[in-house]
Scaffold this motif. Structure first.
Motif, PDB file in Angstrom:
ATOM      1  N   LEU A  81     -50.001  44.656  24.524  1.00 52.22           N
ATOM      2  CA  LEU A  81     -50.452  43.449  23.829  1.00 52.22           C
ATOM      3  C   LEU A  81     -49.925  43.357  22.404  1.00 52.22           C
ATOM      4  O   LEU A  81     -50.495  42.651  21.572  1.00 52.22           O
ATOM      5  N   VAL A  82     -48.837  44.058  22.113  1.00 52.13           N
ATOM      6  CA  VAL A  82     -48.263  44.024  20.764  1.00 52.13           C
ATOM      7  C   VAL A  82     -47.231  42.912  20.672  1.00 52.13           C
ATOM      8  O   VAL A  82     -46.402  42.727  21.576  1.00 52.13           O
ATOM      9  N   THR A  83     -47.256  42.178  19.571  1.00 50.66           N
ATOM     10  CA  THR A  83     -46.264  41.152  19.316  1.00 50.66           C
ATOM     11  C   THR A  83     -45.716  41.314  17.905  1.00 50.66           C
ATOM     12  O   THR A  83     -46.433  41.774  17.004  1.00 50.66           O
ATOM     13  N   VAL A  84     -44.442  40.993  17.706  1.00 47.27           N
ATOM     14  CA  VAL A  84     -43.836  41.008  16.374  1.00 47.27           C
ATOM     15  C   VAL A  84     -43.943  39.601  15.807  1.00 47.27           C
ATOM     16  O   VAL A  84     -43.356  38.651  16.344  1.00 47.27           O
ATOM     17  N   GLU A  85     -44.695  39.461  14.737  1.00 48.49           N
ATOM     18  CA  GLU A  85     -44.963  38.137  14.174  1.00 48.49           C
ATOM     19  C   GLU A  85     -45.541  38.310  12.778  1.00 48.49           C
ATOM     20  O   GLU A  85     -46.076  39.370  12.436  1.00 48.49           O
ATOM     21  N   ARG A  86     -45.435  37.271  11.963  1.00 51.94           N
ATOM     22  CA  ARG A  86     -46.106  37.279  10.676  1.00 51.94           C
ATOM     23  C   ARG A  86     -47.603  37.071  10.889  1.00 51.94           C
ATOM     24  O   ARG A  86     -48.006  36.189  11.653  1.00 51.94           O
ATOM     25  N   LEU A  87     -48.402  37.857  10.213  1.00 48.14           N
ATOM     26  CA  LEU A  87     -49.850  37.734  10.376  1.00 48.14           C
ATOM     27  C   LEU A  87     -50.334  36.329  10.025  1.00 48.14           C
ATOM     28  O   LEU A  87     -51.270  35.816  10.646  1.00 48.14           O
ATOM     29  N   SER A  88     -49.693  35.708   9.038  1.00 49.06           N
ATOM     30  CA  SER A  88     -50.127  34.377   8.602  1.00 49.06           C
ATOM     31  C   SER A  88     -49.829  33.306   9.641  1.00 49.06           C
ATOM     32  O   SER A  88     -50.345  32.190   9.550  1.00 49.06           O
ATOM     33  N   GLU A  89     -48.985  33.637  10.643  1.00 46.53           N
ATOM     34  CA  GLU A  89     -48.586  32.633  11.624  1.00 46.53           C
ATOM     35  C   GLU A  89     -49.145  32.918  13.020  1.00 46.53           C
ATOM     36  O   GLU A  89     -48.811  32.226  13.977  1.00 46.53           O
ATOM     37  N   VAL A  90     -49.997  33.920  13.145  1.00 51.78           N
ATOM     38  CA  VAL A  90     -50.512  34.298  14.461  1.00 51.78           C
ATOM     39  C   VAL A  90     -51.551  33.292  14.944  1.00 51.78           C
ATOM     40  O   VAL A  90     -52.444  32.881  14.190  1.00 51.78           O
ATOM     41  N   ASN A  91     -51.427  32.882  16.200  1.00 53.74           N
ATOM     42  CA  ASN A  91     -52.458  32.076  16.854  1.00 53.74           C
ATOM     43  C   ASN A  91     -53.461  33.037  17.479  1.00 53.74           C
ATOM     44  O   ASN A  91     -53.129  33.739  18.440  1.00 53.74           O
ATOM     45  N   PRO A  92     -54.696  33.115  16.961  1.00 49.56           N
ATOM     46  CA  PRO A  92     -55.655  34.110  17.463  1.00 49.56           C
ATOM     47  C   PRO A  92     -56.078  33.874  18.907  1.00 49.56           C
ATOM     48  O   PRO A  92     -56.653  34.760  19.534  1.00 49.56           O
ATOM     49  N   ASN A  93     -55.776  32.693  19.455  1.00 46.16           N
ATOM     50  CA  ASN A  93     -56.247  32.373  20.803  1.00 46.16           C
ATOM     51  C   ASN A  93     -55.167  32.542  21.868  1.00 46.16           C
ATOM     52  O   ASN A  93     -55.382  32.204  23.032  1.00 46.16           O
ATOM     53  N   SER A  94     -53.989  33.054  21.466  1.00 45.23           N
ATOM     54  CA  SER A  94     -52.937  33.262  22.454  1.00 45.23           C
ATOM     55  C   SER A  94     -52.405  34.679  22.335  1.00 45.23           C
ATOM     56  O   SER A  94     -52.513  35.311  21.283  1.00 45.23           O
ATOM     57  N   ALA A  95     -51.843  35.161  23.418  1.00 47.86           N
ATOM     58  CA  ALA A  95     -51.293  36.516  23.417  1.00 47.86           C
ATOM     59  C   ALA A  95     -50.127  36.586  24.380  1.00 47.86           C
ATOM     60  O   ALA A  95     -50.206  36.065  25.496  1.00 47.86           O
ATOM     61  N   GLY A  96     -49.054  37.220  23.928  1.00 43.29           N
ATOM     62  CA  GLY A  96     -47.918  37.447  24.805  1.00 43.29           C
ATOM     63  C   GLY A  96     -48.008  38.844  25.401  1.00 43.29           C
ATOM     64  O   GLY A  96     -48.250  39.814  24.690  1.00 43.29           O
ATOM     65  N   LEU A  97     -47.833  38.940  26.712  1.00 45.71           N
ATOM     66  CA  LEU A  97     -47.935  40.222  27.391  1.00 45.71           C
ATOM     67  C   LEU A  97     -46.547  40.823  27.543  1.00 45.71           C
ATOM     68  O   LEU A  97     -45.661  40.208  28.140  1.00 45.71           O
ATOM     69  N   ARG A  98     -46.344  42.029  26.993  1.00 49.01           N
ATOM     70  CA  ARG A  98     -45.048  42.687  27.123  1.00 49.01           C
ATOM     71  C   ARG A  98     -44.834  43.143  28.560  1.00 49.01           C
ATOM     72  O   ARG A  98     -45.777  43.498  29.270  1.00 49.01           O
ATOM     73  N   THR A  99     -43.579  43.123  28.983  1.00 48.45           N
ATOM     74  CA  THR A  99     -43.269  43.590  30.337  1.00 48.45           C
ATOM     75  C   THR A  99     -43.347  45.108  30.432  1.00 48.45           C
ATOM     76  O   THR A  99     -43.395  45.664  31.525  1.00 48.45           O
ATOM     77  N   SER A 100     -43.337  45.778  29.289  1.00 43.80           N
ATOM     78  CA  SER A 100     -43.382  47.242  29.271  1.00 43.80           C
ATOM     79  C   SER A 100     -44.477  47.705  28.328  1.00 43.80           C
ATOM     80  O   SER A 100     -44.756  47.073  27.312  1.00 43.80           O
ATOM     81  N   ASP A 101     -45.112  48.816  28.696  1.00 46.90           N
ATOM     82  CA  ASP A 101     -46.104  49.433  27.816  1.00 46.90           C
ATOM     83  C   ASP A 101     -45.510  50.670  27.144  1.00 46.90           C
ATOM     84  O   ASP A 101     -46.234  51.524  26.644  1.00 46.90           O
ATOM     85  N   ALA A 102     -44.176  50.759  27.143  1.00 50.67           N
ATOM     86  CA  ALA A 102     -43.510  51.910  26.545  1.00 50.67           C
ATOM     87  C   ALA A 102     -43.805  51.967  25.057  1.00 50.67           C
ATOM     88  O   ALA A 102     -43.948  50.935  24.400  1.00 50.67           O
ATOM     89  N   PRO A 103     -43.913  53.157  24.507  1.00 48.50           N
ATOM     90  CA  PRO A 103     -44.197  53.271  23.077  1.00 48.50           C
ATOM     91  C   PRO A 103     -43.055  52.706  22.233  1.00 48.50           C
ATOM     92  O   PRO A 103     -41.896  52.718  22.641  1.00 48.50           O
ATOM     93  N   ILE A 104     -43.419  52.206  21.074  1.00 50.64           N
ATOM     94  CA  ILE A 104     -42.447  51.770  20.076  1.00 50.64           C
ATOM     95  C   ILE A 104     -42.252  52.960  19.142  1.00 50.64           C
ATOM     96  O   ILE A 104     -43.206  53.427  18.517  1.00 50.64           O
ATOM     97  N   VAL A 105     -41.018  53.460  19.018  1.00 50.48           N
ATOM     98  CA  VAL A 105     -40.813  54.760  18.390  1.00 50.48           C
ATOM     99  C   VAL A 105     -39.709  54.721  17.337  1.00 50.48           C
ATOM    100  O   VAL A 105     -38.657  54.123  17.555  1.00 50.48           O
ATOM    101  N   ALA A 106     -39.983  55.359  16.206  1.00 46.82           N
ATOM    102  CA  ALA A 106     -38.948  55.722  15.230  1.00 46.82           C
ATOM    103  C   ALA A 106     -38.887  57.240  15.237  1.00 46.82           C
ATOM    104  O   ALA A 106     -39.749  57.911  14.665  1.00 46.82           O
ATOM    105  N   GLU A 107     -37.908  57.790  15.942  1.00 46.77           N
ATOM    106  CA  GLU A 107     -37.826  59.232  16.163  1.00 46.77           C
ATOM    107  C   GLU A 107     -37.523  59.992  14.860  1.00 46.77           C
ATOM    108  O   GLU A 107     -36.859  59.463  13.960  1.00 46.77           O
ATOM    109  N   PRO A 108     -37.958  61.264  14.776  1.00 52.33           N
ATOM    110  CA  PRO A 108     -37.637  62.106  13.609  1.00 52.33           C
ATOM    111  C   PRO A 108     -36.225  62.677  13.727  1.00 52.33           C
ATOM    112  O   PRO A 108     -36.026  63.863  13.967  1.00 52.33           O
ATOM    113  N   GLU A 109     -35.234  61.796  13.547  1.00 51.77           N
ATOM    114  CA  GLU A 109     -33.833  62.173  13.723  1.00 51.77           C
ATOM    115  C   GLU A 109     -33.139  62.547  12.417  1.00 51.77           C
ATOM    116  O   GLU A 109     -32.029  63.060  12.433  1.00 51.77           O
TER     117      GLU A 109
END
Length: 332
Positions: free
Chosen positions: A270-298
């Motif tokens: 249920l994560v979306t990339v958006e500006r908080l000031s522009e979020v519609n609290p009554n709608s939600a986009g469902l991601r096709t994947s529940d894979a983690p969003i990662v910035a690896e320690p590279e």
């Protein structure tokens, strides 16, 4: 001898009661018991250089308009002597650091005011939150932003006795910095390899601080949830990562030359990339994947840079999370 706040500024205070400088101090810094000019510059320079420091001041006058008179009878010399005697006693209590074995060639010195990302041969091993809490309520729930500082190299282990002390220190630090509120019940989780302090409430807030015996420092908190979705707002995420890095950097853990910063977001359906000031609290986009969003320690940065360049490190980690959101990895 007093351990109390000192107000430091850019002028000598020699003002009687009722004067503008005294009223300003009384209204804004009434917990200070003394004022000086040099302390702020000294402490700022020492902090930027990541050098442990102690400020010792001798009191020479009352800052009440009588400075010329008191200076004339030798109070400055007396104050300097008192400060020097106290510092000599402090030094006498510090055991000398005697090196053992042959002296190794010194590595090139990196300026402490320069942020350089040093590529690693491979990402370092990191204990993600799901690894710290393998079962139970801490593995499910809201979408959480996790920040980790992994020591490079990981050669020093935290003594078990010190780990037990860290539990109360993490709770106190979390409350004093506003990471935990005074009304939240903080739980302590300890094992042979990890100390964590967490809060979890029925409304979905889940936050925590942790340190492992290998010296890894970790923090996590929920993403903003203004409605039906969790929001990855790059600006807000950058600000929160800056706060979390400052928290982790201030933990009194084992010294390490460098850290590999890492970040991730779990439970991403249920994560979306958006500006908080522009979020519609009554709608939600469902991601096709529940894979983690990662910035690896590279890559690694020096410990001094973590303290002095938290904003820039946070900006980089936030950008990497956005890229990861657009091209999620299937497994980790």
């Amino acid at each position: 001898m007093h351990f109390k706040p000192i107000a430091a500024g850019d002028r000598v205070i020699n003002s009687p009661a009722g004067s503008s400088p005294r009223l300003f101090l009384d209204q804004n810094y009434n917990d200070a018991v003394a004022v000086d000019m040099e302390g702020a510059g000294f402490v700022s320079a020492a902090h930027k250089a990541a050098v442990p420091h102690l400020l010792v001041r001798g009191i020479s006058d009352w800052a009440d308009g009588t400075k010329q008179t008191t200076d004339g009878v030798g109070t400055q010399e007396s104050a300097a002597r008192n400060a020097a005697l106290f510092l000599a006693e402090v030094i006498a209590q510090i055991a000398p650091n005697v090196p053992s074995g042959p002296k190794l060639p010194s590595a090139p010195v990196q300026p402490v005011d320069e942020l350089i990302w040093h590529p690693l041969d491979r990402p370092v091993d990191v204990s993600w939150r799901k690894d710290l809490f393998s079962t139970g309520p801490h593995t499910n729930g809201p979408s959480l932003l996790e920040i980790h500082l992994v020591p490079v190299p990981s050669t020093v282990r935290v003594p078990a006795a010190r780990m037990r002390q860290l539990a109360s220190e993490l709770v106190d630090m979390g409350r004093s910095r506003g990471f935990f509120t005074n009304l939240e019940r903080v739980e302590v989780h300890d094992s042979a390899e990890m100390i964590a302090v967490t809060v979890t409430d029925p409304r979905g807030r889940s936050a925590g601080l942790a340190i492992t015996r290998s010296g890894q420092r970790s923090a996590w908190e929920p993403l903003p949830n203004p409605g039906l979705t969790y929001v990855l707002d790059e600006e807000h995420t950058r600000e929160r990562i800056t706060v979390l890095l400052a928290l982790l950097e201030s933990v009194d853990g084992p010294a390490t030359p460098s850290y590999a910063p890492a970040a991730t977001i779990e439970n991403t359906r249920l994560v979306t990339v958006e500006r908080l000031s522009e979020v519609n609290p009554n709608s939600a986009g469902l991601r096709t994947s529940d894979a983690p969003i990662v910035a690896e320690p590279e890559e690694a940065v020096t410990a001094a840079v973590v303290a002095s360049h938290g904003v820039q490190i946070a900006e980089e980690l936030a950008a990497r999370l956005i890229y990861s959101f657009r091209t999620p990895r299937r497994h980790r």
